[in-house]
Design an enzyme around this catalytic site. Structure first.
Site, mmCIF file in Angstrom:
data_model
loop_
_atom_site.group_PDB
_atom_site.id
_atom_site.type_symbol
_atom_site.label_atom_id
_atom_site.label_comp_id
_atom_site.label_asym_id
_atom_site.label_seq_id
_atom_site.Cartn_x
_atom_site.Cartn_y
_atom_site.Cartn_z
ATOM 1 N N TYR A 117 -99.991 11.153 13.385
ATOM 2 C CA TYR A 117 -100.376 9.627 13.177
ATOM 3 C C TYR A 117 -100.992 9.171 14.094
ATOM 4 O O TYR A 117 -100.810 8.427 15.022
ATOM 5 C CB TYR A 117 -99.019 8.883 12.780
ATOM 6 C CG TYR A 117 -99.479 7.443 12.483
ATOM 7 C CD1 TYR A 117 -100.136 6.867 11.246
ATOM 8 C CD2 TYR A 117 -98.576 6.512 13.349
ATOM 9 C CE1 TYR A 117 -100.237 5.670 10.974
ATOM 10 C CE2 TYR A 117 -98.780 4.961 12.907
ATOM 11 C CZ TYR A 117 -99.480 4.779 11.576
ATOM 12 O OH TYR A 117 -99.813 3.410 11.241
ATOM 13 N N ARG A 122 -107.331 3.890 13.459
ATOM 14 C CA ARG A 122 -106.012 4.054 12.597
ATOM 15 C C ARG A 122 -105.996 2.567 12.045
ATOM 16 O O ARG A 122 -106.005 1.707 12.444
ATOM 17 C CB ARG A 122 -104.847 4.464 13.393
ATOM 18 C CG ARG A 122 -103.742 5.072 12.617
ATOM 19 C CD ARG A 122 -102.543 5.432 13.377
ATOM 20 N NE ARG A 122 -102.206 4.059 14.340
ATOM 21 C CZ ARG A 122 -101.258 4.561 15.398
ATOM 22 N NH1 ARG A 122 -101.018 5.602 15.662
ATOM 23 N NH2 ARG A 122 -100.715 3.243 16.060
ATOM 24 N N ASP A 123 -105.309 2.773 10.471
ATOM 25 C CA ASP A 123 -104.946 1.529 9.802
ATOM 26 C C ASP A 123 -106.146 0.656 9.929
ATOM 27 O O ASP A 123 -105.707 -0.714 10.431
ATOM 28 C CB ASP A 123 -103.719 0.901 10.572
ATOM 29 C CG ASP A 123 -102.307 1.777 9.886
ATOM 30 O OD1 ASP A 123 -102.512 2.424 8.894
ATOM 31 O OD2 ASP A 123 -101.150 1.450 10.242
ATOM 32 N N SER A 129 -100.465 -1.922 13.330
ATOM 33 C CA SER A 129 -100.335 -0.411 13.872
ATOM 34 C C SER A 129 -101.578 0.185 14.061
ATOM 35 O O SER A 129 -101.848 1.287 14.150
ATOM 36 C CB SER A 129 -99.358 0.020 12.714
ATOM 37 O OG SER A 129 -100.109 0.097 11.365
ATOM 38 N N ASP A 168 -101.151 6.048 5.497
ATOM 39 C CA ASP A 168 -101.856 5.102 5.117
ATOM 40 C C ASP A 168 -103.576 5.625 5.260
ATOM 41 O O ASP A 168 -104.437 4.683 4.735
ATOM 42 C CB ASP A 168 -102.087 3.752 6.066
ATOM 43 C CG ASP A 168 -100.759 3.003 5.848
ATOM 44 O OD1 ASP A 168 -100.091 3.502 5.084
ATOM 45 O OD2 ASP A 168 -100.335 2.082 6.576
ATOM 46 N N HIS A 213 -97.946 4.479 -2.113
ATOM 47 C CA HIS A 213 -96.658 4.530 -3.003
ATOM 48 C C HIS A 213 -97.350 3.744 -4.213
ATOM 49 O O HIS A 213 -98.391 3.656 -4.525
ATOM 50 C CB HIS A 213 -95.710 3.549 -2.377
ATOM 51 C CG HIS A 213 -96.155 2.092 -1.816
ATOM 52 N ND1 HIS A 213 -96.406 1.210 -2.690
ATOM 53 C CD2 HIS A 213 -96.514 1.475 -0.730
ATOM 54 C CE1 HIS A 213 -96.884 0.221 -2.293
ATOM 55 N NE2 HIS A 213 -97.141 0.352 -0.771
ATOM 56 N N TRP A 316 -95.318 -5.697 3.584
ATOM 57 C CA TRP A 316 -94.717 -4.538 4.183
ATOM 58 C C TRP A 316 -94.141 -4.897 5.554
ATOM 59 O O TRP A 316 -93.471 -3.744 6.004
ATOM 60 C CB TRP A 316 -95.853 -3.526 3.974
ATOM 61 C CG TRP A 316 -97.254 -4.341 5.099
ATOM 62 C CD1 TRP A 316 -98.353 -4.735 4.565
ATOM 63 C CD2 TRP A 316 -97.334 -4.397 6.517
ATOM 64 N NE1 TRP A 316 -99.110 -5.206 5.520
ATOM 65 C CE2 TRP A 316 -98.555 -4.846 6.507
ATOM 66 C CE3 TRP A 316 -96.471 -4.237 7.477
ATOM 67 C CZ2 TRP A 316 -99.178 -5.354 7.945
ATOM 68 C CZ3 TRP A 316 -97.316 -4.281 8.901
ATOM 69 C CH2 TRP A 316 -98.299 -4.999 9.096
ATOM 70 N N LYS A 344 -89.384 6.951 8.111
ATOM 71 C CA LYS A 344 -89.819 5.536 9.085
ATOM 72 C C LYS A 344 -88.463 5.480 9.776
ATOM 73 O O LYS A 344 -87.343 5.185 8.936
ATOM 74 C CB LYS A 344 -89.930 4.482 7.947
ATOM 75 C CG LYS A 344 -89.847 2.983 9.011
ATOM 76 C CD LYS A 344 -91.083 2.860 10.071
ATOM 77 C CE LYS A 344 -90.650 1.506 10.705
ATOM 78 N NZ LYS A 344 -91.567 1.067 11.836
ATOM 79 N N GLU A 348 -86.800 0.416 14.035
ATOM 80 C CA GLU A 348 -88.347 0.255 14.784
ATOM 81 C C GLU A 348 -89.230 -0.752 14.020
ATOM 82 O O GLU A 348 -89.183 -0.450 12.904
ATOM 83 C CB GLU A 348 -88.889 1.664 14.980
ATOM 84 C CG GLU A 348 -87.993 2.688 15.730
ATOM 85 C CD GLU A 348 -88.570 3.757 16.079
ATOM 86 O OE1 GLU A 348 -90.002 3.983 15.615
ATOM 87 O OE2 GLU A 348 -88.108 4.585 16.634
ATOM 88 N N ASP A 350 -92.032 -3.079 12.311
ATOM 89 C CA ASP A 350 -93.382 -3.022 11.461
ATOM 90 C C ASP A 350 -94.333 -3.633 12.381
ATOM 91 O O ASP A 350 -95.572 -3.316 12.190
ATOM 92 C CB ASP A 350 -93.229 -3.378 10.182
ATOM 93 C CG ASP A 350 -92.316 -2.357 9.275
ATOM 94 O OD1 ASP A 350 -92.177 -1.238 9.621
ATOM 95 O OD2 ASP A 350 -91.609 -3.033 8.253
#
Length: 395
Positions: A117, A122-123, A129, A168, A213, A316, A344, A348, A350
């Site tokens: 990851y 990213r994201d 994140s 993601d 999902h 989320w 996950k 921790e 989000d």
């Protein structure tokens, strides 16, 4: 339609950052730090029927520290969470250093879960994140991140690994193509994911690529484009032999087989037949098979024990009134779903609810997001205690 307006740019894992008793295993001959010889996994089979997801020492230490500040009865329950197998997130180059210490003494009948990851940009559709590598840093991703992970996995050839590849990333390219950051990241995502699949195609590895999902790629209009995006990554990697299929609900909240689904009565439900993750695995799995990609799945059930906290599919961030869910198991009741897993690490965060923070995301400020909450990946004691209190099955 693809998604309701509210969910269009909602999705991000927001992550980082005794073994399950439901899997019956025959214990192979063991040696310190793994098996007595190099592991050879057959990705054409369901390896979870022979291996238990390893309860890694990094998460165990987090949970044990959390238990130390709880009442004796709650602490006893919390310590049971430490015995549940959970994936470890290598979410930065520096955090690769987390992995080797956690690999010490992994029994031969355990499989070590690792999340890959750290894509450049990213994201792209969320802030909480965002990663360390800027758009365009694909060479750093390859040489400083993926190559180092490959070297480590080769070093521990006597240990079995299950990899979840880049949560993601490809789903964002399917549904958030109108977001400038996703447009800028697209080529790097595709090149990076293919490189990761190819380079990490090692005998002691089984690979699953993230597929969001049911409330994301499960929409009728997203199934085929999503399947093509993932299948292209698999083919661009040379159709790696250790590739098994896809991962769903990573860092998510969706129920496995709830009837009716959590959002089945929503006005736009008619455009999404994937009202639970079992239906999504079946619908998306069929689309993947048509697109020419292996289509077996693992499903993250770590935080799906209590539904009803979210206002919408796309919410989320540290969702209120949620609980730990189904324990890791290969008994899913579905021929396409290899296993329930905990990807996950529950507890921790989000993402932060601090509106002044650089990585503050508005979804962490919604009414169904737990407040106050720390930065993504940091330990969130109050949220951990919520997950424990609402666990289903209970501890």
């Amino acid at each position: 339609m693809q998604l309701s307006f509210a969910t269009l740019i909602a999705f991000a894992a927001g992550a980082i950052g005794a073994p399950a008793t439901t899997i019956e295993n025959v214990v192979p001959r063991q040696a310190p730090g793994g098996c007595s010889s190099p592991v050879q996994l057959d990705a054409k089979t369901n390896v979870w029927t022979s291996y238990t997801l390893h309860p890694n020492s990094f998460y165990r230490a987090e949970v044990e520290a959390a238990a130390a500040s709880m009442s004796s009865s709650d602490a006893a329950k919390a310590l049971k969470v430490a015995d549940i197998g959970t994936f470890l997130w290598a979410d930065t180059i520096a955090n690769i250093d987390r992995v080797e210490p956690a690999l010490q003494g992994v029994p031969c009948n355990h499989i070590f879960g690792l999340v890959v990851y750290d894509l450049p940009g990213r994201d792209c559709a969320a802030k909480a994140s965002n990663g360390e590598l800027p758009v365009g840093a694909i060479n750093r991703y390859k040489t400083e991140y993926i190559d180092k992970l490959a070297a480590l996995i080769k070093k521990y050839s006597n240990t079995a690994f299950a990899l979840v590849i880049e949560p993601d990333s490809l789903p964002n390219l399917v549904t958030n193509s109108n977001v400038a950051a996703c447009q800028q990241s697209a080529s790097g995502y595709r090149e990076g994911v293919a490189y990761a699949l190819k380079t990490l195609n090692l005998p002691n590895v089984v690979q699953y690529i993230d597929a969001g999902h049911g409330g994301w790629l499960g929409w009728n209009d997203n199934l085929q484009p999503g399947a093509r995006e993932l299948a292209n990554a698999y083919k661009n990697a040379g159709s790696p032999s250790q590739f098994r299929g896809f991962a769903t609900n990573v860092a998510g909240w969706n129920q496995w087989d709830a009837e009716p689904g959590e959002f089945a009565s929503a006005p736009d439900a008619q455009w999404n037949k994937a009202q639970n993750e079992k239906k999504y695995v079946e619908l998306f799995g069929a689309a993947l098979a048509s697109a020419g990609m292996p289509n077996h799945a693992i499903v993250d059930t770590g935080r799906s024990g209590k539904p009803g906290g979210r206002l919408e599919w796309g919410d989320w961030c540290n969702v209120v009134n949620t609980g730990f869910g189904k324990r890791p198991s290969s008994s899913t009741g579905s021929t396409l779903a290899d296993a329930f897993v905990w990807v996950k690490p529950g507890g921790e965060s989000d993402g932060t609810s601090d509106t002044t923070a650089v990585r503050y995301d508005s979804f962490c400020g919604k009414s169904d997001a737990f407040k106050p909450s720390p930065e993504a990946g940091q330990w969130h004691q109050a949220f951990f205690e919520q997950l424990l209190k609402n666990a289903n099955p209970a501890f």
